[in-house]
Design an enzyme around this catalytic site. Sequence first.
Site, PDB file in Angstrom:
ATOM      1  N   TYR B 121      17.717   7.248  -7.630  1.00 18.03           N
ATOM      2  CA  TYR B 121      17.357   6.651  -8.945  1.00 18.03           C
ATOM      3  C   TYR B 121      15.940   7.163  -9.115  1.00 18.03           C
ATOM      4  O   TYR B 121      15.466   6.646 -10.177  1.00 18.03           O
ATOM      5  CB  TYR B 121      17.636   5.163  -8.825  1.00 18.03           C
ATOM      6  N   LYS B 168      24.539   5.873   5.530  1.00 16.45           N
ATOM      7  CA  LYS B 168      25.323   7.178   5.886  1.00 16.45           C
ATOM      8  C   LYS B 168      24.652   8.140   6.652  1.00 16.45           C
ATOM      9  O   LYS B 168      24.289   9.449   6.351  1.00 16.45           O
ATOM     10  CB  LYS B 168      25.755   7.887   4.644  1.00 16.45           C
ATOM     11  N   ASP B 200      31.140   4.269   3.836  1.00 14.91           N
ATOM     12  CA  ASP B 200      32.464   4.472   3.600  1.00 14.91           C
ATOM     13  C   ASP B 200      33.265   3.519   4.651  1.00 14.91           C
ATOM     14  O   ASP B 200      34.249   2.703   3.890  1.00 14.91           O
ATOM     15  CB  ASP B 200      32.732   6.100   3.858  1.00 14.91           C
ATOM     16  N   ASP B 224      24.875  -0.183  -5.576  1.00 10.44           N
ATOM     17  CA  ASP B 224      25.549  -0.337  -6.869  1.00 10.44           C
ATOM     18  C   ASP B 224      26.940  -0.150  -6.648  1.00 10.44           C
ATOM     19  O   ASP B 224      27.779  -0.972  -7.556  1.00 10.44           O
ATOM     20  CB  ASP B 224      25.049   1.051  -7.613  1.00 10.44           C
ATOM     21  N   ASP B 228      29.812  -3.723  -7.134  1.00 12.81           N
ATOM     22  CA  ASP B 228      30.836  -3.685  -8.138  1.00 12.81           C
ATOM     23  C   ASP B 228      32.262  -3.754  -7.284  1.00 12.81           C
ATOM     24  O   ASP B 228      33.044  -4.514  -8.028  1.00 12.81           O
ATOM     25  CB  ASP B 228      30.631  -2.361  -8.978  1.00 12.81           C
TER      26      ASP B 228
HETATM   27  C1  LIG Z   1      23.280   1.076 -16.084  1.00 11.98           C
HETATM   28  C2  LIG Z   1      23.116   1.549 -14.733  1.00 11.98           C
HETATM   29  C3  LIG Z   1      21.764   2.253 -14.876  1.00 11.98           C
HETATM   30  C4  LIG Z   1      22.821   0.296 -13.699  1.00 11.98           C
HETATM   31  C5  LIG Z   1      22.652   1.079 -12.328  1.00 11.98           C
HETATM   32  O1  LIG Z   1      22.925   2.000 -11.736  1.00 11.98           O
HETATM   33  O2  LIG Z   1      21.700   0.300 -11.618  1.00 11.98           O
HETATM   34  C6  LIG Z   1      24.127  -0.482 -13.536  1.00 11.98           C
HETATM   35  O3  LIG Z   1      25.165   0.261 -12.950  1.00 11.98           O
HETATM   36  C7  LIG Z   1      23.689  -1.684 -12.902  1.00 11.98           C
HETATM   37  O4  LIG Z   1      24.248  -1.703 -11.475  1.00 11.98           O
HETATM   38  O5  LIG Z   1      22.797  -2.506 -12.987  1.00 11.98           O
HETATM   39  C1  LIG Z   2      32.579  11.886   9.868  1.00 12.16           C
HETATM   40  C2  LIG Z   2      32.174  12.049   8.547  1.00 12.16           C
HETATM   41  C3  LIG Z   2      31.224  13.178   8.350  1.00 12.16           C
HETATM   42  C4  LIG Z   2      33.183  12.357   7.341  1.00 12.16           C
HETATM   43  C5  LIG Z   2      32.699  12.539   6.074  1.00 12.16           C
HETATM   44  O1  LIG Z   2      31.661  11.857   5.607  1.00 12.16           O
HETATM   45  O2  LIG Z   2      33.206  13.155   5.412  1.00 12.16           O
HETATM   46  C6  LIG Z   2      34.203  11.104   7.220  1.00 12.16           C
HETATM   47  O3  LIG Z   2      33.746   9.927   6.867  1.00 12.16           O
HETATM   48  C7  LIG Z   2      35.495  11.407   6.565  1.00 12.16           C
HETATM   49  O4  LIG Z   2      35.404  10.934   5.633  1.00 12.16           O
HETATM   50  O5  LIG Z   2      36.040  12.291   6.948  1.00 12.16           O
END
Ligand SMILES: CC(C)[C@H](C(=O)O)[C@@H](O)C(=O)O
Ligand SMILES: CC(C)[C@H](C(=O)O)[C@@H](O)C(=O)O
Lengths: 327, 327
Positions: B121, B168, B200, B224, B228
């Site tokens: 950001y 990550k 992830d 973010d 959500d």
């Molecule tokens: C509109 C966008 C810039 C904003 C963000 O990414 O922070 C929205 O997704 C949020 O989460 O408030």
């Molecule tokens: C282990 C890691 C580097 C890998 C990635 O981030 O791609 C894993 O999360 C995946 O999705 O295979």
Amino acid sequence: MTHEIAVIPGDGIGQEVTPAAVEVLEAIDAVDFDFIEGEAGDAVKAETGEALPEETRELAADADATLFGAAGETAAEVILPLRQVVGSFANVRPARSYPGLDAVQPDTDIVFIRENTEGVYKGIESEISEGVTTCTRVITEDASEKIAEYGFSYAKQNGYDDVTIAHKANVMRTTDGLFLGAASAVGDDRGASYDTALMDALAMHLVMNPQDYGVVICPNLAGDMLSDLAAGLVGGLGLLPSANIGEDNALFEPVHGSAPDIAGEGIANPSAMILSAAMLLDHLGYDEQGDAVRTAVETVLDSGPRTPDLGGDASTDAVTAAVIDEL
Amino acid sequence: MTHEIAVIPGDGIGQEVTPAAVEVLEAIDAVDFDFIEGEAGDAVKAETGEALPEETRELAADADATLFGAAGETAAEVILPLRQVVGSFANVRPARSYPGLDAVQPDTDIVFIRENTEGVYKGIESEISEGVTTCTRVITEDASEKIAEYGFSYAKQNGYDDVTIAHKANVMRTTDGLFLGAASAVGDDRGASYDTALMDALAMHLVMNPQDYGVVICPNLAGDMLSDLAAGLVGGLGLLPSANIGEDNALFEPVHGSAPDIAGEGIANPSAMILSAAMLLDHLGYDEQGDAVRTAVETVLDSGPRTPDLGGDASTDAVTAAVIDEL
Ligand SMILES: CC(C)[C@H](C(=O)O)[C@@H](O)C(=O)O
Ligand SMILES: CC(C)[C@H](C(=O)O)[C@@H](O)C(=O)O
């Protein structure tokens, strides 16, 4: 024609599920394989200092395709270079729910097509002054077009009507602006119908209404997160296969990791790995055999023995034998 | 003491839910407010060329706190600078499910503490050659420590036992390595217990087992997406309030957007906005009144009139009146 397959079981349950997938492939009479095993992961690093020895790299580079199990702490040191070795540009991650299995969202059938060469995965990081670090996220037109071409083709070939391009171009106007523009142009040139979605809003919609989605084309890290999210919807990582597709090589691996908590007990669910082997069959042109393996896995998931992660008490071997029986 | 509150309804349903929140605040006898309205968003941009006019910036800068509704296409042009104007370093996003309302995961009560100044950001992007673009993700020790201090304090003050640090660092070793290290050090210094999670894997676990999580401390974009995702678990954005907390100023806004599809019909769910006003009350030190507003909203959600997004046919005004009745 014999296909040379590099087999890299790696660590933990990789050592258990990879042989299961090899057994299934060996049970397919119509195709001849030559399996050559290589080492990678925590164990070989502890011995030799290297998580991915040069021999293993060469093995994967020279083979027709690679089956990879899992690595432990060294996962990133193993899988990121292996994806490069096979020239992977597309990470294909189907997430589907199976009838009869508990799932947060039982009506899910989504394939994530994750860009697999750039974004924050370029590894361009530095500490520019004390306590101030940067990571350079790279997005190119070429890679964005290439992943979109792959995604739209995949959707068409596999009968998915809904294609969604994920991005965060409202914040990353230049980089994701390029990704969104290039991917949309590919869709437009093909006269394909598609939607675009901000990756945050998409995370919400995937949780609430996964049935509205088919193929999702994503930048690298977004694809990593969104595909794991979808794994949660369909019952966890034990069922998710994946393919890393290069121009003339490819690597197949389950989305799950080495699961040290259950490793060595012979109870790991081999489904994700066997389904990865099915994707390998597709890739080599044996779609019919790939379908047969998927159908066998589905039948066993529906009414056969189940490993403990799915509420059963069967072993890896019992499930594998049941799948082979169904073939 | 009178508190000066900047009120920026913005576009679409922002024009409907913001007055609802103001009415609720006006109904609180114990606190005196002076509300001053400012313009921002698509409509004012169409008129003046600027989505966030200088007067509105100054209004937010000088006020004791700001209530912001939503903006349409110009959302990023409005909310990102407004967050800077109030010096927001922490974006606080509670996601909870309410008894009696449909939810994918009815047992969710998680607060995302999202770093709100850096990461992708920062807006540092460029096209370094034709078709090759970069975005520089910035992570600093100071900002990482600050968000972690805020997150651990929040967990303690609000009785959350589980604190999770999302990252990550296996891929972004330098930047997320710093975030993870700095945030963990804050936890260790406090003798707090906490977990760390790859973002992830966390996406998957949040979908499957949200009840295992309390406070989640995240880098900016991860926060973010994950918040959500959690909105999807509890029934959508119509219920999620948020606070953007600065050193001596703050802005409160619903997580939802301007919802052009239902704008102007008087049927927008005002809950997220009223709950944002409750967070404003907390922030000004009126915790008791904040709790009273939350309880009133809960009671109405449980057994009062409902807007169409929750399956009812009540208007924004009817729900607002019911909340005020409960106070
Ligand atoms: C509109 C966008 C810039 C904003 C963000 O990414 O922070 C929205 O997704 C949020 O989460 O408030
Ligand atoms: C282990 C890691 C580097 C890998 C990635 O981030 O791609 C894993 O999360 C995946 O999705 O295979």
